[in-house]
Design a protein around this motif. Structure first.
Motif, PDB file in Angstrom:
ATOM      1  N   ASP A  56       0.810  -1.216   0.000  1.00 54.11           N
ATOM      2  CA  ASP A  56       0.000   0.000   0.000  1.00 54.11           C
ATOM      3  C   ASP A  56       0.845   1.268   0.000  1.00 54.11           C
ATOM      4  O   ASP A  56       0.317   2.369   0.013  1.00 54.11           O
ATOM      5  CB  ASP A  56      -0.949   0.004   1.210  1.00 54.11           C
ATOM      6  CG  ASP A  56      -0.211  -0.080   2.535  1.00 54.11           C
ATOM      7  OD1 ASP A  56       0.952  -0.542   2.550  1.00 54.11           O
ATOM      8  OD2 ASP A  56      -0.797   0.301   3.562  1.00 54.11           O
ATOM      9  N   PRO A  58       2.740   4.252  -1.548  1.00 54.99           N
ATOM     10  CA  PRO A  58       2.565   4.887  -2.868  1.00 54.99           C
ATOM     11  C   PRO A  58       3.850   4.829  -3.694  1.00 54.99           C
ATOM     12  O   PRO A  58       4.946   4.917  -3.163  1.00 54.99           O
ATOM     13  CB  PRO A  58       2.191   6.326  -2.533  1.00 54.99           C
ATOM     14  CG  PRO A  58       2.640   6.538  -1.135  1.00 54.99           C
ATOM     15  CD  PRO A  58       2.636   5.217  -0.461  1.00 54.99           C
ATOM     16  N   ASP A  59       3.686   4.692  -5.024  1.00 52.71           N
ATOM     17  CA  ASP A  59       4.854   4.704  -5.903  1.00 52.71           C
ATOM     18  C   ASP A  59       5.274   6.146  -6.190  1.00 52.71           C
ATOM     19  O   ASP A  59       4.637   7.102  -5.734  1.00 52.71           O
ATOM     20  CB  ASP A  59       4.565   3.940  -7.197  1.00 52.71           C
ATOM     21  CG  ASP A  59       3.448   4.560  -8.022  1.00 52.71           C
ATOM     22  OD1 ASP A  59       2.905   5.614  -7.637  1.00 52.71           O
ATOM     23  OD2 ASP A  59       3.108   3.974  -9.072  1.00 52.71           O
ATOM     24  N   GLU A  61       5.149   8.023  -8.826  1.00 55.74           N
ATOM     25  CA  GLU A  61       4.171   8.852  -9.547  1.00 55.74           C
ATOM     26  C   GLU A  61       3.090   9.369  -8.601  1.00 55.74           C
ATOM     27  O   GLU A  61       2.680  10.526  -8.677  1.00 55.74           O
ATOM     28  CB  GLU A  61       3.547   8.055 -10.700  1.00 55.74           C
ATOM     29  CG  GLU A  61       4.520   7.709 -11.797  1.00 55.74           C
ATOM     30  CD  GLU A  61       5.164   8.951 -12.405  1.00 55.74           C
ATOM     31  OE1 GLU A  61       4.451   9.952 -12.645  1.00 55.74           O
ATOM     32  OE2 GLU A  61       6.384   8.916 -12.635  1.00 55.74           O
ATOM     33  N   ALA A  62       2.615   8.542  -7.700  1.00 58.99           N
ATOM     34  CA  ALA A  62       1.584   8.977  -6.757  1.00 58.99           C
ATOM     35  C   ALA A  62       2.135  10.029  -5.800  1.00 58.99           C
ATOM     36  O   ALA A  62       1.442  10.985  -5.443  1.00 58.99           O
ATOM     37  CB  ALA A  62       1.056   7.781  -5.980  1.00 58.99           C
ATOM     38  N   LEU A  63       3.369   9.882  -5.402  1.00 60.02           N
ATOM     39  CA  LEU A  63       3.970  10.862  -4.495  1.00 60.02           C
ATOM     40  C   LEU A  63       4.161  12.215  -5.160  1.00 60.02           C
ATOM     41  O   LEU A  63       4.026  13.255  -4.529  1.00 60.02           O
ATOM     42  CB  LEU A  63       5.325  10.343  -3.982  1.00 60.02           C
ATOM     43  CG  LEU A  63       5.268   9.161  -3.028  1.00 60.02           C
ATOM     44  CD1 LEU A  63       6.665   8.630  -2.763  1.00 60.02           C
ATOM     45  CD2 LEU A  63       4.613   9.572  -1.715  1.00 60.02           C
TER      46      LEU A  63
END
Length: 76
Positions: A56, A58-59, A61-63
């Motif tokens: 769960d 975040p990668d 890109e999400a960050l």
């Protein structure tokens, strides 16, 4: 197989022999393992093992998703 001569003060030699003895390995093997460890070019397994252990998390890109576009750099 190479052979290396090192000179140690008495206290350091005692500590070396005690540490090798407590692990049940010859002094030469203890030193060789230390050299391998200190000159390794890869992360130890203990560090690599947890990578990806949190599904769960975040990668990248999400960050970076809400940061907007980068500014243009000034020329040199």
């Amino acid at each position: 197989m190479g052979q290396v001569t090192i000179y140690l003060d008495d206290e350091t030699e005692s500590r070396l022999k005690a540490s090798a003895g407590s692990r049940g390995v010859p002094v030469s093997r203890w030193i060789a393992e230390l050299v391998r460890e200190r000159t390794a070019t890869e992360w130890p397994e203990e560090v690599r093992r947890p990578a990806g252990a949190w599904p769960d998390f975040p990668d990248a890109e999400a960050l970076r998703g809400g940061q907007g576009a980068d500014l243009r750099r000034e020329p040199f």
